[in-house]
Enzyme design. Structure first.
Site, short mmCIF file in Angstrom:
data_model
loop_
_atom_site.label_atom_id
_atom_site.label_comp_id
_atom_site.label_asym_id
_atom_site.label_seq_id
_atom_site.Cartn_x
_atom_site.Cartn_y
_atom_site.Cartn_z
N GLU A 248 0.85 -1.19 0.00
CA GLU A 248 0.00 0.00 0.00
C GLU A 248 0.88 1.24 0.00
OE1 GLU A 248 -3.00 0.09 3.06
OE2 GLU A 248 -3.71 2.08 2.47
N ASN B 142 -6.72 1.59 2.64
CA ASN B 142 -7.45 2.84 2.80
C ASN B 142 -7.00 3.89 1.77
OD1 ASN B 142 -8.62 1.58 4.98
ND2 ASN B 142 -7.34 2.58 6.51
N ASN C 176 -12.05 -0.94 -1.18
CA ASN C 176 -11.43 -1.44 0.04
C ASN C 176 -12.25 -1.05 1.26
OD1 ASN C 176 -9.03 -2.42 1.69
ND2 ASN C 176 -9.23 -0.33 2.44
N GLU C 177 -12.59 -2.01 2.09
CA GLU C 177 -13.24 -1.76 3.40
C GLU C 177 -14.29 -0.66 3.32
OE1 GLU C 177 -10.30 -1.33 6.55
OE2 GLU C 177 -9.77 -3.46 6.40
N TYR D 255 -7.16 -8.66 11.58
CA TYR D 255 -5.91 -8.34 12.27
C TYR D 255 -6.02 -8.86 13.70
CZ TYR D 255 -4.73 -5.49 8.25
OH TYR D 255 -4.42 -5.08 6.98
N GLU E 293 -6.54 -9.21 3.42
CA GLU E 293 -5.72 -8.57 4.46
C GLU E 293 -5.78 -9.45 5.70
OE1 GLU E 293 -6.16 -4.39 5.41
OE2 GLU E 293 -6.71 -3.92 3.33
N GLN F 255 1.27 -6.29 5.63
CA GLN F 255 1.62 -5.95 4.26
C GLN F 255 2.97 -6.60 3.95
OE1 GLN F 255 0.93 -1.77 3.41
NE2 GLN F 255 -1.12 -1.83 4.29
O1 AHR Z 1 -3.24 -2.69 6.20
C1 AHR Z 1 -3.45 -1.48 6.87
C2 AHR Z 1 -4.88 -0.97 6.72
O2 AHR Z 1 -5.73 -1.85 7.40
C3 AHR Z 1 -5.41 -0.94 5.33
O3 AHR Z 1 -5.10 0.24 4.66
C4 AHR Z 1 -6.90 -1.04 5.54
O4 AHR Z 1 -7.55 -1.65 4.46
C5 AHR Z 1 -7.04 -1.81 6.83
O5 AHR Z 1 -7.90 -1.19 7.71
#
Ligand code: AHR
Length: 516
Positions: free
Chosen positions: A27, A72, A172-173, A244, A292, A351
């Site tokens: 990113e 993001n 994305n999201e 995450y 992700e 990432q």
């Molecule tokens: O990977 C970091 C961020 O986490 C990304 O930009 C977003 O898609 C997620 O919230």
């Protein structure tokens, strides 16, 4: 000492791992691009500014597909800013990470970098501040051979041949209030559908992923997937998942148990996608793109870790330092993905470099492997093949996983967590059975006995273990090899039975040559 038995059979498979399961993510965020993969003037950089030391580590890590440019960031990105002569590209404020984007690296540089890294490009389009029109134009710029203004623009920029990008993410999201122009499920379902239609009209060979929830703990999880797929079902091949994992609670046992919630998440999204299919009387099965996933919490919640004042270029943000405990949990997540190979057909570790990443660099200095590098490289290099069903008999423990999302503090009860988490992958071509085994018992060794049905014999080719008495140990610039796998000694086989002793809190990879 825990005694654990695993039964599997050569003919009983969950599915074949898709090559795209082993992907990662770049990113425009912090030092992932600038000072990460791209650093003109770095001693190892080539004429295009690609860091050679990072490329060497990426090749060792072996990610098979690479998502770009966000995250993001993509929800405010004008792709046109990143193509054409670098000297005339605009500098912009990036509202996702409160940085200045110089646009010295863009889509064409990314494609070139992917070719060098031997990884497939996966592009995300901006369905935040832009929309379906900008998305179809980007497909035309990238994939149309020539003879139109946009495709000829690519050729004039120096890329005569079309990029042939197959895999596209529709935003994305988009459910997250932090996203530029976040949307309701109805709004997103509509725009994703229209974008998908037009993008595919430009290039019928592309594959498309709609955004699922940005986490299982979102208040709209479930309803979001249902509504989005009601709109887009006929136009997409994939729905995305993001996770995450955290240890805010400082509870190592619960942290180690938490990858099991990824299994649950996957099962739930499969159920929702299949329910939409059933309602429509369709035999089509939507696949999952877990685009992700990682451990991330130390640099997540505080404003200081997420942004730096003054709109800097490539600030050092989200530079999570991973320890041994994180690597074990990360290995557990790899096992969860493998054990859903039938439906999770794409995955991206988030990432790649510096930003919540397996590879760290110093700008102007060296690059090194973080602890999580090791389980990922095992996963990617040894996880290709047919994933076999495993039946585990293991002692269990109870855990409660803490997940603070926004204002909500959530707790997920995990009443019966087997100490062993395992995946078994048979690579028919290589004639090798690989066991990925995580011992989640923090104090006890484990005697693991695997009865591998359908095989006449097993002979151990290689066995590795990641274990350290200090779960907080990390790799650093000055001590980059502090944490690394060592040989796992004493793995025994007799016919089709394999036995090993696994250290407490350890990640183990056992590769056995098989005979029928
Ligand atoms: O990977 C970091 C961020 O986490 C990304 O930009 C977003 O898609 C997620 O919230």
């Amino acid at each position: 000492m825990d005694n654990v038995t695993v039964d599997l059979h050569r003919d009983q498979a969950i599915g074949e791992t898709d090559p795209r399961l082993f992907g990662a993510f770049i990113e425009h965020l912090g030092r992932c691009v600038y000072g990460g993969i791209f650093e003109p003037g770095h001693p190892s950089a080539d004429a295009r500014g690609f860091r050679g030391d990072v490329l060497a580590l990426v090749r060792e890590l072996a990610p098979t597909i690479m998502r770009y440019p966000g995250g993001n960031f993509v929800s405010g990105y004008d792709w046109e800013d990143g193509v054409g002569p670098a000297a005339s590209r605009p500098r912009r404020l990036d509202l996702a990470w409160m940085s200045t984007e110089t646009n010295q690296f863009g889509t064409n540089e990314f494609i070139d970098w992917c070719r060098l890294a031997a990884t497939e490009p996966m592009l995300a389009v901006n369905l935040g501040t832009r929309g379906a029109d900008a998305a179809r134009r980007l497909v035309e710029y990238c994939n149309h051979p020539g003879g139109t203004t946009l495709s000829d623009m690519r050729r004039a920029h120096g890329w005569e041949q079309p990029h042939g990008v197959r895999f596209w993410c529709l935003g994305n999201e988009m459910d997250g209030p932090w996203q530029m122009e976040a949307k309701t499920a109805q709004e997103y379902g509509r725009v994703a559908t229209e974008a998908a239609k037009m993008m595919r009209w430009v290039d019928p060979s592309i594959e498309l992923a709609a955004c699922g929830s940005s986490g299982r703990n979102m208040p709209t999880f479930g309803a979001w997937e249902d509504t989005v797929l009601e709109h887009s079902f006929d136009h997409v091949e994939f729905i995305s998942l993001h996770t995450y994992i955290n240890n805010y609670a400082g509870d190592t046992a619960a942290f180690l148990a938490s990858p099991d919630l990824m299994d649950t998440f996957i099962d739930e999204v499969v159920a929702i996608a299949d329910a939409v299919a059933v309602r429509r009387g369709s035999g089509k099965r939507i696949m999952l793109s877990f685009d992700e996933w990682n451990v991330w919490y130390r640099t997540r919640r505080t404003a200081a870790a997420r942004t730096k004042p003054g709109w800097p270029v490539a600030p050092g943000i989200l530079e999570e330092i991973y320890n041994v405990e994180d690597a074990l949990v990360f290995g557990g997540a790899c096992i969860s993905l493998l054990n859903h190979a039938d439906r999770v057909r794409a995955g991206c570790l988030a990432q790649l470099v510096n930003v919540i990443a397996p590879i760290m660099t110093e700008t102007g200095g060296p690059a090194w492997r973080q602890t999580i590098f090791h389980p990922f490289s095992h996963f990617s290099n040894f996880g290709r093949g047919r994933v076999l069903r495993t039946r585990i008999q293991s002692p269990t423990y109870a855990a409660s996983y803490f997940d603070p999302r926004g204002a909500q503090d959530l707790r997920f009860a995990l009443p019966e967590v087997p100490y062993l988490k395992i995946a078994a992958v048979h690579d028919e071509q290589a004639g090798v059975l690989t066991l990925f085994a995580l011992n989640r018992n923090l104090t006890e060794e484990m005697t693991l006995a695997v009865n591998a049905g359908g095989y006449a014999g097993l002979s151990v080719e290689r066995a590795l273990q990641l274990h350290d008495a200090d779960l907080a140990a990390v790799n650093t610039r000055v001590d980059p090899q502090r944490v690394r796998p060592a040989a796992l000694a004493g793995v025994r086989t007799e016919g089709s039975r394999l036995e090993a002793t696994l250290a407490p809190a350890s990640w183990n990879v056992i590769r056995a040559r098989v005979s029928r």
